[in-house]
Design a protein around this motif. Structure first.
Motif, PDB file in Angstrom:
ATOM      1  N   ILE A 121      -5.919 -11.648  16.455  1.00 27.65           N
ATOM      2  CA  ILE A 121      -5.631 -10.215  16.272  1.00 27.65           C
ATOM      3  C   ILE A 121      -5.810  -9.820  14.808  1.00 27.65           C
ATOM      4  O   ILE A 121      -6.401  -8.780  14.508  1.00 27.65           O
ATOM      5  N   ALA A 122      -5.333 -10.664  13.904  1.00 28.33           N
ATOM      6  CA  ALA A 122      -5.489 -10.380  12.471  1.00 28.33           C
ATOM      7  C   ALA A 122      -6.969 -10.231  12.112  1.00 28.33           C
ATOM      8  O   ALA A 122      -7.343  -9.331  11.354  1.00 28.33           O
ATOM      9  N   SER A 123      -7.819 -11.094  12.682  1.00 27.12           N
ATOM     10  CA  SER A 123      -9.259 -11.020  12.388  1.00 27.12           C
ATOM     11  C   SER A 123      -9.861  -9.715  12.920  1.00 27.12           C
ATOM     12  O   SER A 123     -10.785  -9.169  12.325  1.00 27.12           O
ATOM     13  N   LYS A 124      -9.322  -9.221  14.022  1.00 24.89           N
ATOM     14  CA  LYS A 124      -9.836  -7.983  14.622  1.00 24.89           C
ATOM     15  C   LYS A 124      -9.418  -6.742  13.824  1.00 24.89           C
ATOM     16  O   LYS A 124     -10.193  -5.796  13.681  1.00 24.89           O
ATOM     17  N   ILE A 125      -8.184  -6.733  13.328  1.00 22.33           N
ATOM     18  CA  ILE A 125      -7.682  -5.513  12.664  1.00 22.33           C
ATOM     19  C   ILE A 125      -7.900  -5.527  11.150  1.00 22.33           C
ATOM     20  O   ILE A 125      -7.730  -4.512  10.502  1.00 22.33           O
ATOM     21  N   PHE A 126      -8.317  -6.688  10.602  1.00 16.04           N
ATOM     22  CA  PHE A 126      -8.390  -6.851   9.150  1.00 16.04           C
ATOM     23  C   PHE A 126      -9.204  -5.742   8.488  1.00 16.04           C
ATOM     24  O   PHE A 126      -8.765  -5.150   7.517  1.00 16.04           O
ATOM     25  N   ASN A 127     -10.382  -5.456   8.990  1.00 14.64           N
ATOM     26  CA  ASN A 127     -11.216  -4.396   8.402  1.00 14.64           C
ATOM     27  C   ASN A 127     -11.478  -3.263   9.382  1.00 14.64           C
ATOM     28  O   ASN A 127     -12.479  -2.569   9.272  1.00 14.64           O
ATOM     29  N   THR A 166       9.423  -3.858  -5.951  1.00 13.64           N
ATOM     30  CA  THR A 166       8.150  -4.027  -6.644  1.00 13.64           C
ATOM     31  C   THR A 166       8.181  -5.343  -7.422  1.00 13.64           C
ATOM     32  O   THR A 166       9.242  -5.927  -7.639  1.00 13.64           O
ATOM     33  N   ALA A 167       7.015  -5.778  -7.839  1.00 13.89           N
ATOM     34  CA  ALA A 167       6.875  -6.953  -8.710  1.00 13.89           C
ATOM     35  C   ALA A 167       5.496  -6.847  -9.351  1.00 13.89           C
ATOM     36  O   ALA A 167       4.621  -6.122  -8.862  1.00 13.89           O
ATOM     37  N   ASP A 168       5.316  -7.580 -10.433  1.00 11.39           N
ATOM     38  CA  ASP A 168       4.006  -7.602 -11.081  1.00 11.39           C
ATOM     39  C   ASP A 168       2.957  -8.081 -10.090  1.00 11.39           C
ATOM     40  O   ASP A 168       3.221  -8.986  -9.289  1.00 11.39           O
ATOM     41  N   LEU A 169       1.764  -7.499 -10.147  1.00 14.10           N
ATOM     42  CA  LEU A 169       0.707  -7.807  -9.185  1.00 14.10           C
ATOM     43  C   LEU A 169       0.371  -9.298  -9.153  1.00 14.10           C
ATOM     44  O   LEU A 169       0.262  -9.881  -8.068  1.00 14.10           O
ATOM     45  N   GLU A 170       0.221  -9.928 -10.314  1.00 13.68           N
ATOM     46  CA  GLU A 170      -0.117 -11.362 -10.327  1.00 13.68           C
ATOM     47  C   GLU A 170       0.990 -12.194  -9.671  1.00 13.68           C
ATOM     48  O   GLU A 170       0.710 -13.155  -8.962  1.00 13.68           O
ATOM     49  N   GLU A 171       2.240 -11.801  -9.910  1.00  9.61           N
ATOM     50  CA  GLU A 171       3.377 -12.489  -9.290  1.00  9.61           C
ATOM     51  C   GLU A 171       3.304 -12.342  -7.764  1.00  9.61           C
ATOM     52  O   GLU A 171       3.503 -13.305  -7.018  1.00  9.61           O
ATOM     53  N   ARG A 172       3.005 -11.135  -7.303  1.00  4.99           N
ATOM     54  CA  ARG A 172       2.890 -10.883  -5.862  1.00  4.99           C
ATOM     55  C   ARG A 172       1.783 -11.739  -5.245  1.00  4.99           C
ATOM     56  O   ARG A 172       1.970 -12.355  -4.194  1.00  4.99           O
ATOM     57  N   ILE A 173       0.622 -11.764  -5.888  1.00  7.01           N
ATOM     58  CA  ILE A 173      -0.510 -12.543  -5.376  1.00  7.01           C
ATOM     59  C   ILE A 173      -0.129 -14.020  -5.295  1.00  7.01           C
ATOM     60  O   ILE A 173      -0.356 -14.671  -4.267  1.00  7.01           O
ATOM     61  N   ASN A 174       0.482 -14.540  -6.366  1.00  7.11           N
ATOM     62  CA  ASN A 174       0.869 -15.957  -6.387  1.00  7.11           C
ATOM     63  C   ASN A 174       1.876 -16.283  -5.289  1.00  7.11           C
ATOM     64  O   ASN A 174       1.789 -17.332  -4.651  1.00  7.11           O
ATOM     65  N   ARG A 175       2.831 -15.385  -5.063  1.00  5.20           N
ATOM     66  CA  ARG A 175       3.822 -15.615  -3.998  1.00  5.20           C
ATOM     67  C   ARG A 175       3.151 -15.734  -2.642  1.00  5.20           C
ATOM     68  O   ARG A 175       3.483 -16.607  -1.839  1.00  5.20           O
ATOM     69  N   VAL A 176       2.207 -14.826  -2.366  1.00  5.63           N
ATOM     70  CA  VAL A 176       1.547 -14.835  -1.057  1.00  5.63           C
ATOM     71  C   VAL A 176       0.654 -16.072  -0.916  1.00  5.63           C
ATOM     72  O   VAL A 176       0.613 -16.692   0.144  1.00  5.63           O
ATOM     73  N   LEU A 233      -5.657  -9.323  -2.011  1.00  2.50           N
ATOM     74  CA  LEU A 233      -6.046  -8.094  -2.711  1.00  2.50           C
ATOM     75  C   LEU A 233      -6.500  -7.010  -1.727  1.00  2.50           C
ATOM     76  O   LEU A 233      -6.235  -5.825  -1.942  1.00  2.50           O
ATOM     77  N   ALA A 234      -7.153  -7.417  -0.644  1.00  7.34           N
ATOM     78  CA  ALA A 234      -7.573  -6.442   0.374  1.00  7.34           C
ATOM     79  C   ALA A 234      -6.346  -5.778   1.006  1.00  7.34           C
ATOM     80  O   ALA A 234      -6.335  -4.563   1.232  1.00  7.34           O
ATOM     81  N   ILE A 235      -5.304  -6.566   1.259  1.00 10.00           N
ATOM     82  CA  ILE A 235      -4.067  -6.007   1.824  1.00 10.00           C
ATOM     83  C   ILE A 235      -3.401  -5.086   0.809  1.00 10.00           C
ATOM     84  O   ILE A 235      -2.984  -3.977   1.138  1.00 10.00           O
ATOM     85  N   VAL A 236      -3.318  -5.537  -0.443  1.00  8.83           N
ATOM     86  CA  VAL A 236      -2.731  -4.710  -1.513  1.00  8.83           C
ATOM     87  C   VAL A 236      -3.462  -3.371  -1.588  1.00  8.83           C
ATOM     88  O   VAL A 236      -2.838  -2.313  -1.675  1.00  8.83           O
ATOM     89  N   ASN A 237      -4.790  -3.419  -1.529  1.00  6.41           N
ATOM     90  CA  ASN A 237      -5.588  -2.192  -1.646  1.00  6.41           C
ATOM     91  C   ASN A 237      -5.489  -1.291  -0.421  1.00  6.41           C
ATOM     92  O   ASN A 237      -5.804  -0.108  -0.499  1.00  6.41           O
ATOM     93  N   ASN A 238      -5.045  -1.846   0.721  1.00  9.37           N
ATOM     94  CA  ASN A 238      -4.844  -1.046   1.936  1.00  9.37           C
ATOM     95  C   ASN A 238      -3.493  -0.339   1.931  1.00  9.37           C
ATOM     96  O   ASN A 238      -3.261   0.561   2.723  1.00  9.37           O
ATOM     97  N   GLN A 239      -2.573  -0.796   1.061  1.00  9.57           N
ATOM     98  CA  GLN A 239      -1.244  -0.194   0.990  1.00  9.57           C
ATOM     99  C   GLN A 239      -1.223   0.839  -0.134  1.00  9.57           C
ATOM    100  O   GLN A 239      -2.029   0.782  -1.062  1.00  9.57           O
ATOM    101  N   LEU A 240      -0.295   1.790  -0.045  1.00 10.61           N
ATOM    102  CA  LEU A 240      -0.117   2.751  -1.130  1.00 10.61           C
ATOM    103  C   LEU A 240       0.239   2.003  -2.404  1.00 10.61           C
ATOM    104  O   LEU A 240       0.892   0.956  -2.361  1.00 10.61           O
ATOM    105  N   SER A 241      -0.129   2.569  -3.540  1.00 12.43           N
ATOM    106  CA  SER A 241       0.207   1.933  -4.820  1.00 12.43           C
ATOM    107  C   SER A 241       1.715   2.039  -5.071  1.00 12.43           C
ATOM    108  O   SER A 241       2.381   2.941  -4.558  1.00 12.43           O
TER     109      SER A 241
END
Length: 192
Positions: A68-74, A129-139, A151-159
């Motif tokens: 399902i994730a592969s289907k809805i990703f883009n 919220t958290a710093d972007l690099e911190e968020r990426i590293n956590r995920v 980053l694709a998920i981050v860019n799909n969400q509101l800033s």
């Protein structure tokens, strides 16, 4: 009883913040966790998701999340169709859960409160919220994924900037010590 929305982008630390509120005795409803349970349990959701995604939507073990994730990703249209099936059921489940709670307030954690225009369902909203690099590293540490997918998920969400404007409280979750102090301050404000 107040309904407090808890939201934030991927990797911001919503789960950590929810646990801190829980340790203060606040009832917590994690919409994503409940949605996954309902997607496995509900015959109605199952039937509709199979109609939407095909037989591969489920395996013998239950919901085929990678498929399902592969289907809805883009594919925003498919994502919206899936959300139109799942979100009403989660909303009804939350209302049943809410009737069993007591206290000054409850927290409903949901990642896409603003993206789905659901802010009117809450008395107030806490943004994590958290710093972007911190968020990426956590995920990257938590999930078997790539930096590009995060980053694709981050860019799909509101800033965060947009979300901050719409939120009643903001928790900057870069260190656990600072986060605990912020949670306690918000908790004291909410129980007044």
């Amino acid at each position: 009883m107040k309904i407090v929305g808890l939201t934030g982008g991927i990797g911001s630390g919503k789960t950590t913040v929810a646990k801190l509120f829980s340790e203060l005795g606040v009832p917590i409803y994690i919409a994503d966790v409940e949605a996954k349970k309902l997607m496995n349990r509900s015959k109605v959701i199952r039937r509709k998701l199979i109609a939407l995604f095909g037989e591969k939507a489920y395996t013998n073990e239950g919901l085929n999340r990678p498929y399902i994730a592969s289907k809805i990703f883009n594919n925003k249209e498919l994502l919206e169709q899936m959300n139109a099936i799942v979100h009403p059921k989660v909303g009804a489940h939350f209302k049943r859960w809410l009737k069993k709670q007591n206290g000054a307030y409850v927290i409903k954690e949901a990642a896409i409160i603003f993206e789905e225009g659901m802010q009117s369902q809450y008395d107030c909203i806490v943004l994590v919220t958290a710093d972007l690099e911190e968020r990426i590293n956590r995920v990257l540490q938590r999930d078997n994924t790539s930096r590009e997918k995060v980053l694709a998920i981050v860019n799909n969400q509101l800033s965060d900037e947009e979300k901050i404007k719409k939120s009643d409280f903001v928790i900057v979750n870069n260190t656990i010590e600072d986060t605990k102090v912020q949670v306690l301050k918000i908790h004291k404000s909410l129980i007044k």
